[in-house]
Write a protein that holds these residues in place. Structure first.
Motif, PDB file in Angstrom:
ATOM      1  N   LYS A 173     -37.482 -20.787 -12.082  1.00 37.12           N
ATOM      2  CA  LYS A 173     -38.406 -21.611 -12.534  1.00 37.12           C
ATOM      3  C   LYS A 173     -38.150 -22.578 -13.563  1.00 37.12           C
ATOM      4  N   GLY A 174     -36.764 -22.895 -13.550  1.00 37.15           N
ATOM      5  CA  GLY A 174     -36.147 -23.876 -14.514  1.00 37.15           C
ATOM      6  C   GLY A 174     -36.333 -25.221 -13.872  1.00 37.15           C
ATOM      7  N   SER A 175     -36.687 -25.368 -12.400  1.00 39.30           N
ATOM      8  CA  SER A 175     -36.882 -26.490 -11.642  1.00 39.30           C
ATOM      9  C   SER A 175     -38.105 -26.974 -11.599  1.00 39.30           C
ATOM     10  N   PRO A 176     -38.502 -28.128 -11.993  1.00 40.28           N
ATOM     11  CA  PRO A 176     -39.816 -28.486 -11.963  1.00 40.28           C
ATOM     12  C   PRO A 176     -40.321 -28.764 -10.806  1.00 40.28           C
ATOM     13  N   HIS A 177     -39.316 -29.116  -9.763  1.00 37.91           N
ATOM     14  CA  HIS A 177     -39.749 -29.194  -8.196  1.00 37.91           C
ATOM     15  C   HIS A 177     -39.256 -28.062  -7.427  1.00 37.91           C
ATOM     16  N   ALA A 201     -28.385 -14.960 -14.644  1.00 34.82           N
ATOM     17  CA  ALA A 201     -29.606 -14.960 -15.101  1.00 34.82           C
ATOM     18  C   ALA A 201     -30.480 -14.304 -13.795  1.00 34.82           C
ATOM     19  N   PRO A 202     -31.662 -13.870 -14.142  1.00 36.78           N
ATOM     20  CA  PRO A 202     -32.572 -13.230 -13.092  1.00 36.78           C
ATOM     21  C   PRO A 202     -32.823 -14.725 -12.394  1.00 36.78           C
ATOM     22  N   THR A 203     -32.726 -14.360 -11.091  1.00 36.89           N
ATOM     23  CA  THR A 203     -33.255 -15.418 -10.229  1.00 36.89           C
ATOM     24  C   THR A 203     -34.573 -15.986 -10.457  1.00 36.89           C
ATOM     25  N   GLU A 204     -35.531 -15.203 -10.625  1.00 36.87           N
ATOM     26  CA  GLU A 204     -36.860 -15.984 -10.871  1.00 36.87           C
ATOM     27  C   GLU A 204     -36.693 -16.860 -12.265  1.00 36.87           C
TER      28      GLU A 204
END
Length: 107
Positions: free
Chosen positions: A76-80, A69-72
């Motif tokens: 962004k999937g990590s809340p931390h 997947a695109p790195t960004e």
């Protein structure tokens, strides 16, 4: 490392402002080259505890080989995200606060 601490610090700052600066985050991370993106993911994984600091080379190789997947979007999937990147830099012996302070001051 395959990315400068200043670039990681910029991503940390942008990650803290995702609610109002997601497009800027996406653009900055998306413009990084493949090596820089893989290094960012490796640092993130080290900060999250998935790899030990001495396993950076393995984490980097894994990030290159498993990128789908695109790195960004992945990051962004990590809340931390910002915390994990800071922890990863610190585990690698790099003080992210100096680089972040320079960027905040426009240095």
């Amino acid at each position: 490392m395959h990315i400068t601490s200043d670039k990681v610090a910029e991503v940390i700052i942008l990650a803290r402002e995702l609610d109002r600066g997601e497009a800027e985050f996406d653009g900055f991370v998306g413009r990084l080259n493949e090596e820089e993106q893989a290094a960012l993911v490796a640092i993130f994984w080290i900060g999250r505890g998935s790899f030990e600091p001495e396993e950076y080379a393995e984490a980097y190789k894994t990030a290159i080989s498993e990128a789908s997947a695109p790195t960004e979007d992945y990051l962004k999937g990590s809340p931390h995200l910002a915390d994990h990147l800071e922890s990863g830099l610190e585990a690698l012996g790099i003080d992210s606060s100096d680089a972040e302070d320079d960027l905040y001051r426009g240095g």
